[in-house]
Design an enzyme around this catalytic site. Structure first.
Site, PDB file in Angstrom:
ATOM      1  CE  LYS A  82      -4.267   0.495   0.116  1.00 21.90           C
ATOM      2  NZ  LYS A  82      -5.766   0.323  -0.238  1.00 21.90           N
ATOM      3  N   GLY A 183     -20.925   5.816   2.233  1.00 25.68           N
ATOM      4  CA  GLY A 183     -19.737   6.281   1.333  1.00 25.68           C
ATOM      5  C   GLY A 183     -20.482   6.513  -0.076  1.00 25.68           C
ATOM      6  CB  VAL A 187     -16.524   0.980  -3.493  1.00 25.66           C
ATOM      7  CG1 VAL A 187     -17.293  -0.710  -4.067  1.00 25.66           C
ATOM      8  CG2 VAL A 187     -15.066   1.136  -3.680  1.00 25.66           C
TER       9      VAL A 187
HETATM   10  P1  NAD Z   1     -13.874   6.859  -2.429  1.00 23.73           P
HETATM   11  O1  NAD Z   1     -12.908   8.322  -1.872  1.00 23.73           O
HETATM   12  O2  NAD Z   1     -14.318   7.334  -4.369  1.00 23.73           O
HETATM   13  O3  NAD Z   1     -15.265   6.883  -1.872  1.00 23.73           O
HETATM   14  C1  NAD Z   1     -15.272   7.309  -0.233  1.00 23.73           C
HETATM   15  C2  NAD Z   1     -16.255   8.356   0.071  1.00 23.73           C
HETATM   16  O4  NAD Z   1     -16.814   8.085   1.403  1.00 23.73           O
HETATM   17  C3  NAD Z   1     -16.338   9.571  -0.559  1.00 23.73           C
HETATM   18  O5  NAD Z   1     -17.687  10.217  -1.112  1.00 23.73           O
HETATM   19  C4  NAD Z   1     -16.285  10.242   0.815  1.00 23.73           C
HETATM   20  O6  NAD Z   1     -16.383  11.920   0.310  1.00 23.73           O
HETATM   21  C5  NAD Z   1     -16.959   9.629   1.973  1.00 23.73           C
HETATM   22  N1  NAD Z   1     -16.744   9.311   3.255  1.00 23.73           N
HETATM   23  C6  NAD Z   1     -15.343   9.827   3.749  1.00 23.73           C
HETATM   24  N2  NAD Z   1     -15.789   9.836   4.669  1.00 23.73           N
HETATM   25  C7  NAD Z   1     -17.577   9.389   5.817  1.00 23.73           C
HETATM   26  C8  NAD Z   1     -17.714   9.565   6.722  1.00 23.73           C
HETATM   27  N3  NAD Z   1     -18.114   9.154   7.285  1.00 23.73           N
HETATM   28  N4  NAD Z   1     -19.195   9.087   5.944  1.00 23.73           N
HETATM   29  C9  NAD Z   1     -20.121   8.992   5.132  1.00 23.73           C
HETATM   30  N5  NAD Z   1     -19.294   9.515   4.146  1.00 23.73           N
HETATM   31  C10 NAD Z   1     -18.257   9.332   3.934  1.00 23.73           C
HETATM   32  O7  NAD Z   1     -12.834   5.248  -2.110  1.00 23.73           O
HETATM   33  P2  NAD Z   1     -13.495   4.084  -2.954  1.00 23.73           P
HETATM   34  O8  NAD Z   1     -12.683   3.852  -3.862  1.00 23.73           O
HETATM   35  O9  NAD Z   1     -15.116   4.345  -3.249  1.00 23.73           O
HETATM   36  O10 NAD Z   1     -13.948   3.410  -1.679  1.00 23.73           O
HETATM   37  C11 NAD Z   1     -14.209   2.799  -0.450  1.00 23.73           C
HETATM   38  C12 NAD Z   1     -13.889   1.758   0.686  1.00 23.73           C
HETATM   39  O11 NAD Z   1     -13.479   0.830  -0.049  1.00 23.73           O
HETATM   40  C13 NAD Z   1     -12.608   2.528   1.283  1.00 23.73           C
HETATM   41  O12 NAD Z   1     -11.707   2.156   2.457  1.00 23.73           O
HETATM   42  C14 NAD Z   1     -10.927   1.922   0.330  1.00 23.73           C
HETATM   43  O13 NAD Z   1     -10.253   1.752   0.556  1.00 23.73           O
HETATM   44  C15 NAD Z   1     -12.247   0.436  -0.317  1.00 23.73           C
HETATM   45  N6  NAD Z   1     -11.959  -0.575  -1.458  1.00 23.73           N
HETATM   46  C16 NAD Z   1     -11.534   0.007  -2.812  1.00 23.73           C
HETATM   47  C17 NAD Z   1     -11.684  -0.449  -3.704  1.00 23.73           C
HETATM   48  C18 NAD Z   1     -11.675  -0.503  -5.047  1.00 23.73           C
HETATM   49  O14 NAD Z   1     -11.685  -0.463  -5.727  1.00 23.73           O
HETATM   50  N7  NAD Z   1     -12.129   1.268  -5.069  1.00 23.73           N
HETATM   51  C19 NAD Z   1     -11.091  -2.063  -3.633  1.00 23.73           C
HETATM   52  C20 NAD Z   1     -11.182  -2.272  -1.684  1.00 23.73           C
HETATM   53  C21 NAD Z   1     -11.687  -1.411  -1.208  1.00 23.73           C
END
Ligand code: NAD
Length: 339
Positions: A82, A183, A187
């Protein structure tokens, strides 16, 4: 500081931690390689505000460790890595020079770490990083990459959720299940669509209200997520949201979402199990993204169909794990780490 870092590394068996700085472009970051036992370490680059370097270090260590478990559970010949980049303004654009500096830092690891998207990042960032290194995934499909992994991650979460609902309610069908998605990012937004297609009723919350509102479903305040009466909570924002205290009053029967490191600690795993709440371990159900980017190494080249087929197996893996957790009395989070 050094003794502290190496002690922290020793706790979870990290192989390597690299502190990255480029004063000219203002880059401050850390790359953690947890394990290369099964293959090169793979994991996203997170752009996030950290109050202290120690916070950033703890995050990158925990996230890279979880990536090793995720790759192993998904049957990939890959390890966990990471990178976190200290990034204070979520609305600021990253310059090409900044992304190139990250690319050079990744390149210096000679393939021990492959970069990908994570919170705060986009395919555009990966394209910029790729200007300086070939050790990056999720770049523009027009350039041979697999693009944004988030849709595949969301699909995997849906598969895991069906298995978790089967264990909790006796049926995998999500029709008429009420799901709260925390969120509405890369995703979360796709997951909302998939849930609507599956016939679920969906409520969404985001600290950026515009993102939640754009999805066209009922929105709630971010701090109301865990109070909402529902069948399933899908954490798709940040980690640490499941505490032992919260588990004592949570209203959902299932927790299944994409966010990495959802359990604040092992006590939360115990507390959820004690209340009969089915927790589908994050690194099991959110492996769709890593499966997708791992398919970039297919000898015949990347195809979405093959990646999707492997991602669909998350349903079986999750079901098997949750049933074994019930049978053995070992909470699913801990059992998944053992497996
Ligand atoms: P992203 O940054 O696109 O979206 C995260 C969203 O969460 C944002 O819109 C943000 O405003 C919101 N957020 C932050 N704190 C919050 C809270 N307290 N309450 C409500 N909303 C809140 O990230 P993503 O790529 O969608 O990933 C989301 C999660 O999934 C992360 O933890 C990431 O590590 C995990 N993840 C993502 C992937 C991927 O393919 N993108 C793969 C595995 C795991």
């Amino acid at each position: 500081m050094n003794a502290d870092v190496t002690s922290l590394m020793a706790e979870a068996g990290h192989e390597q931690v690299v502190f990255v700085s480029d004063a000219e472009v203002g880059l401050r970051g850390i790359i953690a390689v947890h394990s290369t036992v099964l293959g090169s370490s793979l994991g996203g680059i997170r752009f996030w505000h950290y109050d202290t370097e120690h916070d950033a270090l703890c995050d990158v260590l925990a996230l890279s460790e979880a990536m090793s478990y995720k790759a192993a559970m998904a049957g990939l010949a890959q390890g966990g890595g990471k990178m976190v980049v200290r990034w204070d303004d979520p609305h600021a654009a990253r310059s090409e020079e900044f992304l190139r500096a990250i690319g050079r830092a990744v390149d210096r690891l000679c393939g021990r770490y492959y970069a990908a998207e994570d919170v705060g990042a986009s395919q555009r960032d990966m394209d910029g990083v790729a200007l300086e290194t070939r050790f990056v995934t999720g770049v523009d499909p027009a350039r041979g990459g697999s693009g944004d992994p988030s849709p595949m991650t969301a699909f995997g979460v849906l598969c895991g959720m069906q298995a978790a609902c089967e264990v909790a309610f006796g049926e995998a069908d999500l029709r008429n299940r009420k799901v709260v998605v925390q969120g509405a990012g890369h995703v979360g937004a796709v997951l909302v669509d998939l849930l609507l297609d599956a016939g679920a009723s969906v409520v969404v919350a985001d600290v950026d209200p515009a993102r939640a509102e754009a999805l066209g479903v009922r929105t709630i305040a971010p701090d109301a997520v865990f109070d909402e009466d529902c069948d399933v909570i899908a954490p798709c924002a940040l980690g640490g949201v499941l505490t032992a205290e919260r588990a004592t009053w949570l209203r959902a029967r299932v927790v299944c979402g994409a966010a990495n490191n959802q359990l604040a600690d092992a006590a939360a795993d115990d507390a959820l199990a004690a209340r009969g709440i089915v927790y589908a371990p994050d690194f099991v159900v959110n492996a769709g993204g890593i499966i997708n980017i791992a398919h970039e190494h297919d000898p015949e080249g990347y195809t979405a169909a093959r990646a999707r087929e492997q991602t669909a197996r998350i349903e079986g893996t999750t079901r098997e794990l949750l049933l074994e957790a019930l049978r053995s009395g070992v909470p699913p989070g801990r059992l998944a780490v053992v497996m």
